[in-house]
Write a protein that holds these residues in place. Structure first.
Motif, PDB file in Angstrom:
ATOM      1  N   GLU A 103     -99.883  -1.091 -18.809  1.00  0.00           N
ATOM      2  CA  GLU A 103     -99.632  -0.275 -19.995  1.00  0.00           C
ATOM      3  C   GLU A 103     -98.511  -0.852 -20.862  1.00  0.00           C
ATOM      4  O   GLU A 103     -98.257  -0.359 -21.953  1.00  0.00           O
ATOM      5  N   GLY A 104     -97.804  -1.873 -20.348  1.00  0.00           N
ATOM      6  CA  GLY A 104     -96.695  -2.474 -21.084  1.00  0.00           C
ATOM      7  C   GLY A 104     -95.474  -1.574 -21.151  1.00  0.00           C
ATOM      8  O   GLY A 104     -94.739  -1.581 -22.142  1.00  0.00           O
ATOM      9  N   CYS A 105     -95.267  -0.797 -20.096  1.00  0.00           N
ATOM     10  CA  CYS A 105     -94.154   0.154 -20.110  1.00  0.00           C
ATOM     11  C   CYS A 105     -93.374   0.117 -18.798  1.00  0.00           C
ATOM     12  O   CYS A 105     -93.023   1.157 -18.253  1.00  0.00           O
ATOM     13  N   SER A 106     -93.079  -1.069 -18.320  1.00  0.00           N
ATOM     14  CA  SER A 106     -92.417  -1.226 -17.021  1.00  0.00           C
ATOM     15  C   SER A 106     -91.014  -0.642 -16.968  1.00  0.00           C
ATOM     16  O   SER A 106     -90.499  -0.352 -15.892  1.00  0.00           O
ATOM     17  N   GLN A 107     -90.377  -0.456 -18.115  1.00  0.00           N
ATOM     18  CA  GLN A 107     -89.007   0.063 -18.134  1.00  0.00           C
ATOM     19  C   GLN A 107     -88.928   1.518 -18.595  1.00  0.00           C
ATOM     20  O   GLN A 107     -87.844   2.073 -18.721  1.00  0.00           O
ATOM     21  N   ARG A 108     -90.064   2.145 -18.823  1.00  0.00           N
ATOM     22  CA  ARG A 108     -90.091   3.539 -19.267  1.00  0.00           C
ATOM     23  C   ARG A 108     -89.494   4.439 -18.184  1.00  0.00           C
ATOM     24  O   ARG A 108     -89.745   4.245 -16.999  1.00  0.00           O
ATOM     25  N   PRO A 109     -88.721   5.447 -18.552  1.00  0.00           N
ATOM     26  CA  PRO A 109     -88.161   6.361 -17.559  1.00  0.00           C
ATOM     27  C   PRO A 109     -89.259   7.073 -16.761  1.00  0.00           C
ATOM     28  O   PRO A 109     -90.328   7.382 -17.299  1.00  0.00           O
ATOM     29  N   ILE A 110     -88.966   7.335 -15.501  1.00  0.00           N
ATOM     30  CA  ILE A 110     -89.889   8.038 -14.605  1.00  0.00           C
ATOM     31  C   ILE A 110     -89.222   9.336 -14.141  1.00  0.00           C
ATOM     32  O   ILE A 110     -88.050   9.346 -13.779  1.00  0.00           O
ATOM     33  N   ILE A 111     -90.003  10.403 -14.153  1.00  0.00           N
ATOM     34  CA  ILE A 111     -89.595  11.666 -13.552  1.00  0.00           C
ATOM     35  C   ILE A 111     -90.631  11.990 -12.486  1.00  0.00           C
ATOM     36  O   ILE A 111     -91.825  12.093 -12.788  1.00  0.00           O
ATOM     37  N   PHE A 112     -90.185  12.111 -11.237  1.00  0.00           N
ATOM     38  CA  PHE A 112     -91.086  12.480 -10.148  1.00  0.00           C
ATOM     39  C   PHE A 112     -91.029  13.988  -9.943  1.00  0.00           C
ATOM     40  O   PHE A 112     -89.955  14.584  -9.897  1.00  0.00           O
ATOM     41  N   VAL A 113     -92.206  14.619  -9.828  1.00  0.00           N
ATOM     42  CA  VAL A 113     -92.332  16.032  -9.512  1.00  0.00           C
ATOM     43  C   VAL A 113     -93.020  16.090  -8.149  1.00  0.00           C
ATOM     44  O   VAL A 113     -94.174  15.666  -8.023  1.00  0.00           O
ATOM     45  N   CYS A 114     -92.290  16.570  -7.150  1.00  0.00           N
ATOM     46  CA  CYS A 114     -92.758  16.470  -5.769  1.00  0.00           C
ATOM     47  C   CYS A 114     -92.861  17.842  -5.111  1.00  0.00           C
ATOM     48  O   CYS A 114     -91.971  18.670  -5.257  1.00  0.00           O
ATOM     49  N   HIS A 115     -93.920  18.030  -4.343  1.00  0.00           N
ATOM     50  CA  HIS A 115     -94.066  19.260  -3.575  1.00  0.00           C
ATOM     51  C   HIS A 115     -94.162  18.923  -2.095  1.00  0.00           C
ATOM     52  O   HIS A 115     -94.940  18.056  -1.697  1.00  0.00           O
ATOM     53  N   GLY A 116     -93.385  19.604  -1.287  1.00  0.00           N
ATOM     54  CA  GLY A 116     -93.463  19.478   0.164  1.00  0.00           C
ATOM     55  C   GLY A 116     -93.347  18.041   0.647  1.00  0.00           C
ATOM     56  O   GLY A 116     -92.389  17.330   0.318  1.00  0.00           O
TER      57      GLY A 116
END
Length: 164
Positions: A103-116
């Motif tokens: 996608e050409g977005c290797s440095q884009r910020p990541i937010i993980f939403v995790c359950h259990g």
């Protein structure tokens, strides 16, 4: 492939193209034990997939992804259960890095939403990613450095007490 895109940020929704690049974020949802990535955040009465149908109203610059893995209870019994979780964590890092690279977005910020259990899996994935510093695998390190937030819902950080 376990990584599935639910929604892509739209340049038309944001305005100018350069704004979309500056403001975009990847939100990655990881489900818990005995759940499926397509149904974990779905309201059973309305069939509304909250990450795809509701979140974009407030955050229209987000690309929303889910990571699916075999989360059946039986898959985690036995002596190799920790190895299976590590394998899923390595797959998450590899798939996410490959998708972001394409996608050409290797440095884009990541937010993980995790359950259990998904929270434990993401912790292992970030620990794995943070250790990938040799020349042949340093591209995996970008997952660690691009992670800006972790949201945990019902993640047993200190175990469940069921094993005692």
């Amino acid at each position: 492939m376990p990584l599935h895109q639910l929604r892509k940020a739209s340049v038309q929704e944001v305005g100018r193209h350069d704004e979309a690049l500056d403001l975009s974020v990847d939100i990655v949802a990881v489900h818990g034990l005995n759940e499926h990535s397509d149904y974990a955040c779905t309201d059973p009465t309305t069939s509304t997939l909250q990450l795809r149908d509701i979140l974009p109203r407030s955050l229209n610059v987000a690309r929303v992804l889910t990571f699916g893995y075999n989360a059946d209870t039986t898959a985690f019994y036995g002596s190799g259960s920790a190895d299976r979780l590590l394998q899923h964590a390595q797959t998450l890092v590899a798939d996410l890095q490959a998708d972001r690279s394409l996608e050409g977005c290797s440095q884009r910020p990541i937010i993980f939403v995790c359950h259990g259990l998904g929270g434990i899996l993401v912790k292992k994935a970030l620990a794995y990613s943070s250790s990938r510093i040799s020349k042949n695998v340093e591209h995996f390190y970008s997952i660690f450095t691009s992670t800006y937030a972790l949201l945990y819902f019902g993640t047993p950080h200190c175990g469940t007490g069921k094993g005692n």
